[in-house]
Motif scaffolding. Structure first.
Motif, PDB file in Angstrom:
ATOM      1  N   ASP A   1      37.365 -90.899 -18.205  1.00 23.98           N
ATOM      2  CA  ASP A   1      38.271 -92.021 -18.516  1.00 23.98           C
ATOM      3  C   ASP A   1      38.628 -92.891 -17.307  1.00 23.98           C
ATOM      4  O   ASP A   1      39.716 -93.468 -17.249  1.00 23.98           O
ATOM      5  N   VAL A   2      37.729 -92.926 -16.336  1.00 26.36           N
ATOM      6  CA  VAL A   2      37.970 -93.776 -15.158  1.00 26.36           C
ATOM      7  C   VAL A   2      36.730 -94.639 -14.940  1.00 26.36           C
ATOM      8  O   VAL A   2      35.603 -94.170 -15.115  1.00 26.36           O
ATOM      9  N   TYR A   3      36.950 -95.891 -14.574  1.00 24.61           N
ATOM     10  CA  TYR A   3      35.821 -96.739 -14.180  1.00 24.61           C
ATOM     11  C   TYR A   3      36.271 -97.593 -13.001  1.00 24.61           C
ATOM     12  O   TYR A   3      37.368 -98.148 -13.025  1.00 24.61           O
ATOM     13  N   VAL A   4      35.432 -97.654 -11.992  1.00 21.58           N
ATOM     14  CA  VAL A   4      35.782 -98.445 -10.810  1.00 21.58           C
ATOM     15  C   VAL A   4      35.054 -99.779 -10.871  1.00 21.58           C
ATOM     16  O   VAL A   4      33.824 -99.826 -10.810  1.00 21.58           O
ATOM     17  N   PHE A   5      35.819-100.851 -11.033  1.00 17.73           N
ATOM     18  CA  PHE A   5      35.241-102.188 -10.984  1.00 17.73           C
ATOM     19  C   PHE A   5      35.261-102.667  -9.536  1.00 17.73           C
ATOM     20  O   PHE A   5      36.306-102.620  -8.875  1.00 17.73           O
ATOM     21  N   HIS A   6      34.121-103.115  -9.053  1.00 16.87           N
ATOM     22  CA  HIS A   6      34.045-103.586  -7.670  1.00 16.87           C
ATOM     23  C   HIS A   6      34.514-105.033  -7.569  1.00 16.87           C
ATOM     24  O   HIS A   6      34.293-105.828  -8.489  1.00 16.87           O
ATOM     25  N   ALA A   7      35.147-105.360  -6.446  1.00 15.41           N
ATOM     26  CA  ALA A   7      35.540-106.756  -6.196  1.00 15.41           C
ATOM     27  C   ALA A   7      34.836-107.204  -4.921  1.00 15.41           C
ATOM     28  O   ALA A   7      33.808-107.863  -4.973  1.00 15.41           O
ATOM     29  N   GLY A   8      35.366-106.800  -3.756  1.00 21.18           N
ATOM     30  CA  GLY A   8      34.733-107.176  -2.491  1.00 21.18           C
ATOM     31  C   GLY A   8      33.952-106.025  -1.920  1.00 21.18           C
ATOM     32  O   GLY A   8      34.428-105.286  -1.060  1.00 21.18           O
ATOM     33  N   THR A   9      32.720-105.837  -2.402  1.00 24.11           N
ATOM     34  CA  THR A   9      31.859-104.769  -1.873  1.00 24.11           C
ATOM     35  C   THR A   9      30.463-105.330  -1.657  1.00 24.11           C
ATOM     36  O   THR A   9      30.052-106.282  -2.316  1.00 24.11           O
ATOM     37  N   THR A  10      29.750-104.704  -0.719  1.00 32.66           N
ATOM     38  CA  THR A  10      28.344-105.063  -0.536  1.00 32.66           C
ATOM     39  C   THR A  10      27.612-103.828  -0.004  1.00 32.66           C
ATOM     40  O   THR A  10      28.244-102.837   0.372  1.00 32.66           O
ATOM     41  N   VAL A  11      26.291-103.903   0.007  1.00 34.94           N
ATOM     42  CA  VAL A  11      25.502-102.783   0.509  1.00 34.94           C
ATOM     43  C   VAL A  11      24.937-103.174   1.868  1.00 34.94           C
ATOM     44  O   VAL A  11      24.400-104.259   2.035  1.00 34.94           O
TER      45      VAL A  11
ATOM     46  N   LEU B   1      20.766-109.120 -18.241  1.00 36.27           N
ATOM     47  CA  LEU B   1      22.061-109.557 -17.708  1.00 36.27           C
ATOM     48  C   LEU B   1      21.913-109.922 -16.232  1.00 36.27           C
ATOM     49  O   LEU B   1      21.385-109.143 -15.437  1.00 36.27           O
ATOM     50  N   PHE B   2      22.389-111.120 -15.893  1.00 33.40           N
ATOM     51  CA  PHE B   2      22.342-111.614 -14.520  1.00 33.40           C
ATOM     52  C   PHE B   2      23.761-111.942 -14.071  1.00 33.40           C
ATOM     53  O   PHE B   2      24.624-112.245 -14.892  1.00 33.40           O
ATOM     54  N   CYS B   3      23.991-111.913 -12.767  1.00 37.78           N
ATOM     55  CA  CYS B   3      25.293-112.325 -12.253  1.00 37.78           C
ATOM     56  C   CYS B   3      25.092-113.087 -10.946  1.00 37.78           C
ATOM     57  O   CYS B   3      24.342-112.657 -10.066  1.00 37.78           O
ATOM     58  N   ALA B   4      25.780-114.233 -10.834  1.00 32.88           N
ATOM     59  CA  ALA B   4      25.686-115.051  -9.625  1.00 32.88           C
ATOM     60  C   ALA B   4      27.077-115.257  -9.036  1.00 32.88           C
ATOM     61  O   ALA B   4      27.917-115.827  -9.726  1.00 32.88           O
ATOM     62  N   PRO B   5      27.376-114.826  -7.811  1.00 32.29           N
ATOM     63  CA  PRO B   5      26.479-114.020  -6.976  1.00 32.29           C
ATOM     64  C   PRO B   5      26.634-112.508  -7.210  1.00 32.29           C
ATOM     65  O   PRO B   5      25.788-111.753  -6.762  1.00 32.29           O
ATOM     66  N   GLY B   6      27.722-112.069  -7.883  1.00 30.76           N
ATOM     67  CA  GLY B   6      27.910-110.632  -8.140  1.00 30.76           C
ATOM     68  C   GLY B   6      28.377-109.887  -6.901  1.00 30.76           C
ATOM     69  O   GLY B   6      28.755-110.493  -5.894  1.00 30.76           O
ATOM     70  N   ASN B   7      28.360-108.567  -6.992  1.00 32.94           N
ATOM     71  CA  ASN B   7      28.730-107.699  -5.860  1.00 32.94           C
ATOM     72  C   ASN B   7      27.981-106.375  -6.035  1.00 32.94           C
ATOM     73  O   ASN B   7      27.186-106.237  -6.974  1.00 32.94           O
ATOM     74  N   ALA B   8      28.260-105.420  -5.137  1.00 34.27           N
ATOM     75  CA  ALA B   8      27.472-104.182  -5.139  1.00 34.27           C
ATOM     76  C   ALA B   8      27.660-103.374  -6.424  1.00 34.27           C
ATOM     77  O   ALA B   8      26.733-102.690  -6.873  1.00 34.27           O
ATOM     78  N   GLY B   9      28.844-103.458  -7.030  1.00 39.06           N
ATOM     79  CA  GLY B   9      29.080-102.722  -8.278  1.00 39.06           C
ATOM     80  C   GLY B   9      28.358-103.377  -9.440  1.00 39.06           C
ATOM     81  O   GLY B   9      27.736-102.705 -10.273  1.00 39.06           O
ATOM     82  N   ILE B  10      28.444-104.688  -9.490  1.00 38.51           N
ATOM     83  CA  ILE B  10      27.775-105.433 -10.570  1.00 38.51           C
ATOM     84  C   ILE B  10      26.268-105.228 -10.481  1.00 38.51           C
ATOM     85  O   ILE B  10      25.582-105.130 -11.506  1.00 38.51           O
ATOM     86  N   ALA B  11      25.757-105.095  -9.261  1.00 40.21           N
ATOM     87  CA  ALA B  11      24.310-104.943  -9.057  1.00 40.21           C
ATOM     88  C   ALA B  11      23.769-103.676  -9.716  1.00 40.21           C
ATOM     89  O   ALA B  11      22.575-103.559  -9.963  1.00 40.21           O
ATOM     90  N   ARG B  12      24.663-102.733 -10.030  1.00 34.79           N
ATOM     91  CA  ARG B  12      24.202-101.504 -10.689  1.00 34.79           C
ATOM     92  C   ARG B  12      23.959-101.700 -12.180  1.00 34.79           C
ATOM     93  O   ARG B  12      23.311-100.882 -12.816  1.00 34.79           O
ATOM     94  N   ILE B  13      24.531-102.777 -12.735  1.00 38.26           N
ATOM     95  CA  ILE B  13      24.365-102.973 -14.182  1.00 38.26           C
ATOM     96  C   ILE B  13      23.768-104.339 -14.530  1.00 38.26           C
ATOM     97  O   ILE B  13      23.471-104.610 -15.683  1.00 38.26           O
ATOM     98  N   ALA B  14      23.610-105.199 -13.532  1.00 36.54           N
ATOM     99  CA  ALA B  14      23.045-106.525 -13.787  1.00 36.54           C
ATOM    100  C   ALA B  14      22.199-106.929 -12.581  1.00 36.54           C
ATOM    101  O   ALA B  14      22.326-106.343 -11.503  1.00 36.54           O
ATOM    102  N   GLN B  15      21.369-107.926 -12.781  1.00 35.00           N
ATOM    103  CA  GLN B  15      20.583-108.424 -11.658  1.00 35.00           C
ATOM    104  C   GLN B  15      21.386-109.509 -10.951  1.00 35.00           C
ATOM    105  O   GLN B  15      21.721-110.524 -11.568  1.00 35.00           O
ATOM    106  N   CYS B  16      21.735-109.267  -9.686  1.00 34.64           N
ATOM    107  CA  CYS B  16      22.537-110.251  -8.960  1.00 34.64           C
ATOM    108  C   CYS B  16      21.647-111.315  -8.331  1.00 34.64           C
ATOM    109  O   CYS B  16      20.578-111.019  -7.795  1.00 34.64           O
ATOM    110  N   ILE B  17      22.106-112.552  -8.448  1.00 35.21           N
ATOM    111  CA  ILE B  17      21.350-113.707  -7.975  1.00 35.21           C
ATOM    112  C   ILE B  17      22.158-114.350  -6.855  1.00 35.21           C
ATOM    113  O   ILE B  17      23.340-114.637  -7.056  1.00 35.21           O
ATOM    114  N   PRO B  18      21.546-114.596  -5.691  1.00 33.49           N
ATOM    115  CA  PRO B  18      22.326-115.137  -4.567  1.00 33.49           C
ATOM    116  C   PRO B  18      22.625-116.632  -4.711  1.00 33.49           C
ATOM    117  O   PRO B  18      22.167-117.456  -3.916  1.00 33.49           O
TER     118      PRO B  18
END
Ligand code: AMP
Ligand code: GLY
Length: 424
Positions: free
Chosen positions: A359-369, A28-45
């Motif tokens: 029963d909680v999950y935090v979806f990231h929107a505007g986050t970065t490391v 799973l890849f995501c372009a460009p993704g964010n810090a939360g997505i990076a935990r479950i997919a490979q983010c591509i700039p």
């Protein structure tokens, strides 16, 4: 299968979270993704609107399926571009995406196919627009034709406010080309609901209902935002009302487009006002809503990948889609100042503690490391989603988590789902 998700918000994090659960997905890849997505997919700039780079990446990395989150690449023709290269992609083609990208196009389609909506006229000059406003009186609604990130709609309660909106769009060109044409429409009274559906251009399968909260502050005060929270299901959307919306709005829209030579494949979102004379279309979106997606996908029991494949093969009629019975709710935590100017780079804490909550999950929107730290990087920062037996249960769990999470200036609405339906 190797999947690429395009986008970087909470909606795309929810898509990644759901798609990751498919046994069919190996990478799973995501372009460009964010810090939360990076935990479950490979983010591509690669930016979500950099069509050429996205095509090149999908081709070179042997991506089997690309899933598009936001409207901008759809309106720019990403689906047409990928298909021309023989690459599988999920979303409507450019001609179909006009439903969101041009309010004038949407209004013309609705008029031609008798789809209920507010009475309206299109203008390109301020003089004619202002004359119409004075003739019709207030309240009245002014809409920029093109994409304006949710900011192109002004519900004016005074003539001065309406004329000011016309001035800003047509004369000052605050929205650039998106505001060169405007739609002025009748103000509709009633309750607002949203219905999203999967469609392959012929068959429509509605999703579970969801209600967004667009205003920035409690009690629907303040400016409109991209959305400050949502819940599902929405009691106002009864099975009878849903059937009426399917028959009078969704199906005629898809059939009308087909008659115009446009096959709509993807997610169709309709924003509706339930008026005394029935449901009327406020707007179409050509993708999942954000944050509606974050309360809808956690209720989707079926694997999303076979649904997407059925849509792309135009065989949606052959599948069934199953949903969980539980209620979901989400609260958006935004940067102080949003939807106006805001600062970024604020340290976010508490997420590890929240990860331990059930029963909680935090979806990231505007986050970065930054170094070792998770920091804010956008207007909407996090979507805290929870599920439970009842809406109250889901809301309690979401707000409990929100209280644990901290970043300087964080602001969120405290009344998401409070009434179950929003007052008009
Ligand atoms: P839109 O982006 O077109 O959905 O508009 C944003 C918000 O403006 C909607 O969610 C409604 O609250 C409000 N709105 C839009 N059009 C109308 C209308 N014709 N009458 C009343 N409110 C409207
Ligand atoms: N939440 C509204 C939208 O996605 O446009």
């Amino acid at each position: 299968m190797r999947v690429l998700i395009v986008g970087s918000g909470g909606r795309e994090h929810a898509l990644a979270w759901k798609i990751k659960q498919s046994p069919r997905v190996r990478a799973l890849f995501c372009a460009p993704g964010n810090a939360g997505i990076a935990r479950i997919a490979q983010c591509i700039p690669i930016a979500a609107d950099d069509l050429e780079q996205l095509v090149a990446f999908a081709r070179d990395q042997h991506i089997d399926l690309t899933v598009v989150g936001p409207e901008a690449p759809l309106a720019a023709g990403i689906v047409d571009r990928f298909r021309a290269e023989g690459l599988a992609i999920f979303g409507p083609v450019k001609a179909a995406a006009q439903l969101e990208a041009s309010k004038v196009f949407a209004k013309q389609l609705m008029a031609k196919y008798r789809i209920p909506t507010a009475e309206s006229q299109t203008f390109t000059t301020a003089a004619a627009a202002c004359a119409y406003i004075r003739e019709k009186g207030v309240p009245i609604v002014i809409k920029a034709d093109g994409l304006a990130a949710g900011k192109g709609v002004v519900v004016a309660t005074t003539v001065a406010e309406a004329e000011d909106a016309v001035q800003r769009m047509l004369v000052n060109q605050e929205f650039g080309a998106a505001g060169c044409q405007i739609v002025i429409e009748e103000y509709l009274r009633g309750e607002e609901v949203t219905l999203l559906a999967f469609t392959d251009g012929t068959t429509i399968i509605p999703m579970v209902s969801a209600q967004d909260h667009k205003a920035a502050y409690d009690h629907d005060a303040g400016p409109n935002t991209g959305g400050m929270g949502a819940y599902s299901p929405v009691p106002l959307l009864t099975p009878e009302l849903q059937q009426q919306i399917e028959a009078e709005i969704l199906q005629p829209t898809i059939d009308g487009l087909r008659q115009e030579g446009i096959v709509y494949q993807g997610v169709l979102y309709v924003g509706l006002m339930i008026t005394a004379s029935g449901p009327k279309v406020l707007e179409y979106n050509v993708r999942f809503g954000d944050p509606e997606c974050q309360v809808i996908l956690p209720r989707l029991q079926s694997d999303l990948i076979p649904i997407i494949e059925a849509i792309n093969e135009r065989k949606l009629a052959e599948i069934t889609i199953n949903w969980h019975d539980h209620h979901t709710a989400c609260v958006v935590m935004a940067s102080g100042g949003y939807p106006g100017p805001y600062t970024t780079g604020k340290l976010i804490t508490g997420l590890d503690q929240v990860a331990a909550l059930p029963d909680v999950y935090v979806f990231h929107a505007g986050t970065t490391v930054e170094g070792q730290n998770l920091v804010t990087a956008g207007g909407r920062v996090l979507t805290v989603t929870a599920w439970g037996e009842t809406r109250q249960d889901a809301l309690d769990k979401a707000y409990k988590a929100v209280q644990i999470i901290h970043f300087d200036g964080a602001h969120y609405r405290t009344d998401i789902g409070r009434r179950g339906v929003r007052p008009s």
